[in-house]
Design a protein around this motif. Structure first.
Motif, PDB file in Angstrom:
ATOM      1  N   LEU A  98      67.667  41.200 -20.139  1.00 51.63           N
ATOM      2  CA  LEU A  98      68.568  40.229 -19.406  1.00 51.63           C
ATOM      3  C   LEU A  98      67.618  40.060 -17.875  1.00 51.63           C
ATOM      4  CD1 LEU A  98      71.993  40.871 -20.756  1.00 51.63           C
ATOM      5  CD2 LEU A  98      70.379  38.747 -21.121  1.00 51.63           C
ATOM      6  N   TRP A  99      67.664  41.368 -17.143  1.00 49.22           N
ATOM      7  CA  TRP A  99      67.155  41.383 -15.793  1.00 49.22           C
ATOM      8  C   TRP A  99      65.731  40.812 -15.907  1.00 49.22           C
ATOM      9  CZ3 TRP A  99      63.300  45.009 -13.789  1.00 49.22           C
ATOM     10  CH2 TRP A  99      63.312  45.018 -12.330  1.00 49.22           C
ATOM     11  N   SER A 100      64.872  41.007 -16.862  1.00 44.84           N
ATOM     12  CA  SER A 100      63.521  40.271 -16.706  1.00 44.84           C
ATOM     13  C   SER A 100      63.500  38.696 -16.990  1.00 44.84           C
ATOM     14  CB  SER A 100      62.681  41.037 -18.000  1.00 44.84           C
ATOM     15  OG  SER A 100      62.591  42.210 -17.976  1.00 44.84           O
ATOM     16  N   PHE A 101      64.633  38.257 -17.831  1.00 41.26           N
ATOM     17  CA  PHE A 101      64.871  36.952 -17.726  1.00 41.26           C
ATOM     18  C   PHE A 101      65.246  36.485 -16.532  1.00 41.26           C
ATOM     19  CE2 PHE A 101      65.187  37.106 -22.788  1.00 41.26           C
ATOM     20  CZ  PHE A 101      64.066  36.238 -22.954  1.00 41.26           C
ATOM     21  N   ALA A 102      66.242  37.020 -15.947  1.00 39.39           N
ATOM     22  CA  ALA A 102      66.626  36.470 -14.725  1.00 39.39           C
ATOM     23  C   ALA A 102      65.578  36.400 -13.589  1.00 39.39           C
ATOM     24  CB  ALA A 102      67.769  37.627 -14.235  1.00 39.39           C
ATOM     25  N   GLU A 103      64.533  37.305 -13.619  1.00 42.40           N
ATOM     26  CA  GLU A 103      63.499  37.313 -12.706  1.00 42.40           C
ATOM     27  C   GLU A 103      62.498  36.235 -13.238  1.00 42.40           C
ATOM     28  OE1 GLU A 103      62.630  39.041  -9.843  1.00 42.40           O
ATOM     29  OE2 GLU A 103      64.886  39.685  -9.907  1.00 42.40           O
ATOM     30  N   PHE A 104      62.219  36.199 -14.324  1.00 41.97           N
ATOM     31  CA  PHE A 104      61.323  35.229 -14.936  1.00 41.97           C
ATOM     32  C   PHE A 104      61.418  33.724 -15.103  1.00 41.97           C
ATOM     33  CE2 PHE A 104      59.583  33.331 -19.041  1.00 41.97           C
ATOM     34  CZ  PHE A 104      58.205  33.213 -18.670  1.00 41.97           C
ATOM     35  N   LEU A 105      62.684  33.427 -15.861  1.00 46.47           N
ATOM     36  CA  LEU A 105      62.944  32.124 -16.062  1.00 46.47           C
ATOM     37  C   LEU A 105      63.175  31.114 -14.751  1.00 46.47           C
ATOM     38  CD1 LEU A 105      65.250  32.080 -19.182  1.00 46.47           C
ATOM     39  CD2 LEU A 105      62.806  31.426 -18.844  1.00 46.47           C
ATOM     40  N   PRO A 106      63.740  31.827 -13.787  1.00 53.17           N
ATOM     41  CA  PRO A 106      63.514  30.564 -12.562  1.00 53.17           C
ATOM     42  C   PRO A 106      62.501  30.038 -12.111  1.00 53.17           C
ATOM     43  CG  PRO A 106      65.391  32.478 -12.023  1.00 53.17           C
ATOM     44  CD  PRO A 106      64.472  32.681 -13.328  1.00 53.17           C
ATOM     45  N   ARG A 107      61.611  31.004 -12.126  1.00 47.03           N
ATOM     46  CA  ARG A 107      60.233  30.540 -11.478  1.00 47.03           C
ATOM     47  C   ARG A 107      59.319  29.885 -12.732  1.00 47.03           C
ATOM     48  NH1 ARG A 107      58.770  36.339  -8.892  1.00 47.03           N
ATOM     49  NH2 ARG A 107      59.350  36.613 -11.346  1.00 47.03           N
ATOM     50  N   ALA A 108      59.392  30.500 -13.880  1.00 51.34           N
ATOM     51  CA  ALA A 108      58.554  29.790 -14.996  1.00 51.34           C
ATOM     52  C   ALA A 108      59.281  28.806 -15.819  1.00 51.34           C
ATOM     53  CB  ALA A 108      58.001  31.114 -16.073  1.00 51.34           C
ATOM     54  N   GLY A 109      60.443  28.923 -15.852  1.00 52.11           N
ATOM     55  CA  GLY A 109      61.451  27.865 -16.363  1.00 52.11           C
ATOM     56  C   GLY A 109      61.110  26.579 -16.397  1.00 52.11           C
ATOM     57  N   LYS A 110      60.606  26.098 -15.209  1.00 49.44           N
ATOM     58  CA  LYS A 110      60.332  24.690 -14.942  1.00 49.44           C
ATOM     59  C   LYS A 110      58.963  24.207 -15.354  1.00 49.44           C
ATOM     60  CE  LYS A 110      58.801  25.992 -10.294  1.00 49.44           C
ATOM     61  NZ  LYS A 110      59.372  27.012  -9.457  1.00 49.44           N
ATOM     62  N   PHE A 111      58.193  25.006 -15.879  1.00 51.46           N
ATOM     63  CA  PHE A 111      56.867  24.703 -16.314  1.00 51.46           C
ATOM     64  C   PHE A 111      56.984  24.133 -17.705  1.00 51.46           C
ATOM     65  CE2 PHE A 111      55.583  27.546 -12.967  1.00 51.46           C
ATOM     66  CZ  PHE A 111      54.923  27.013 -12.222  1.00 51.46           C
TER      67      PHE A 111
END
Length: 181
Positions: A113-126
């Motif tokens: 969950l912490w990894s998703f919190a770090e990853f998705l805000p930046r990569a989620g828009k691509f």
């Protein structure tokens, strides 16, 4: 312990139903993935046509299948079932080993969950290359499965601390041995 009916608790029963729904969704994703793979093979061999969208959708189904099915396995304590030592141990040490395993699962789910919190805000828009959907949609089933795994692990840890069988709610009621069918 295995084979004993669980006490009534709405939260755990709801969580067990959610994990069951994850199994059904996982089976649907498996069927979708198999259909897409056959479609890709047929399109390449008979029509000389590549289907990048089918490849990407099959990958989405595979990722989703794994992540939505894992909470049910964790609830039944069969995710990684090396049980020789706990099976040979007395009830007290066995409960301690189950608690340690559940704490490790909880730590893993928290890390995910912490990894998703770090990853998705930046990569989620691509957008994905073939389907052109945002990455947050593409990884939504993985995030959902990780959230559900965290909740299942929390309930198992709390159940173990209260000296209750943490697997009782997740077993198939048709199996009187307590093991999943």
């Amino acid at each position: 312990m295995p084979g004993t009916p669980p006490a009534k608790a709405t939260g755990r029963a709801f969580l067990a139903r959610l994990t069951n729904a994850g199994i059904w969704l996982g089976m649907a994703l498996l069927a979708l993935m198999a259909t897409l793979v056959v479609l890709q093979v047929a399109a390449r061999n008979f029509l000389d046509l590549g289907l990048p969208w089918a490849d990407e959708l099959a990958r989405f189904a595979c990722i989703g299948l794994v992540f939505v099915s894992v909470p049910a396995l964790a609830g039944r304590q069969v995710m990684v079932a090396v049980t020789m030592l706990p099976d040979m141990s007395k009830p007290g040490p066995r409960r301690a080993m189950v608690l340690v395993a559940d704490l490790a699962t909880l730590a893993f789910a928290g890390l995910m969950l912490w990894s998703f919190a770090e990853f998705l805000p930046r990569a989620g828009k691509f957008l994905t290359p073939a389907l052109r959907v945002p990455n947050w949609v593409y990884y939504s089933l993985a995030l959902t499965g990780s959230l559900l795994l965290f909740a299942v692990a929390c309930h198992r840890v709390l159940g173990a601390l209260r000296r209750r069988d943490p697997s009782a709610y997740y077993h198939d009621p048709r199996d009187e041995t307590g093991q999943p069918t």
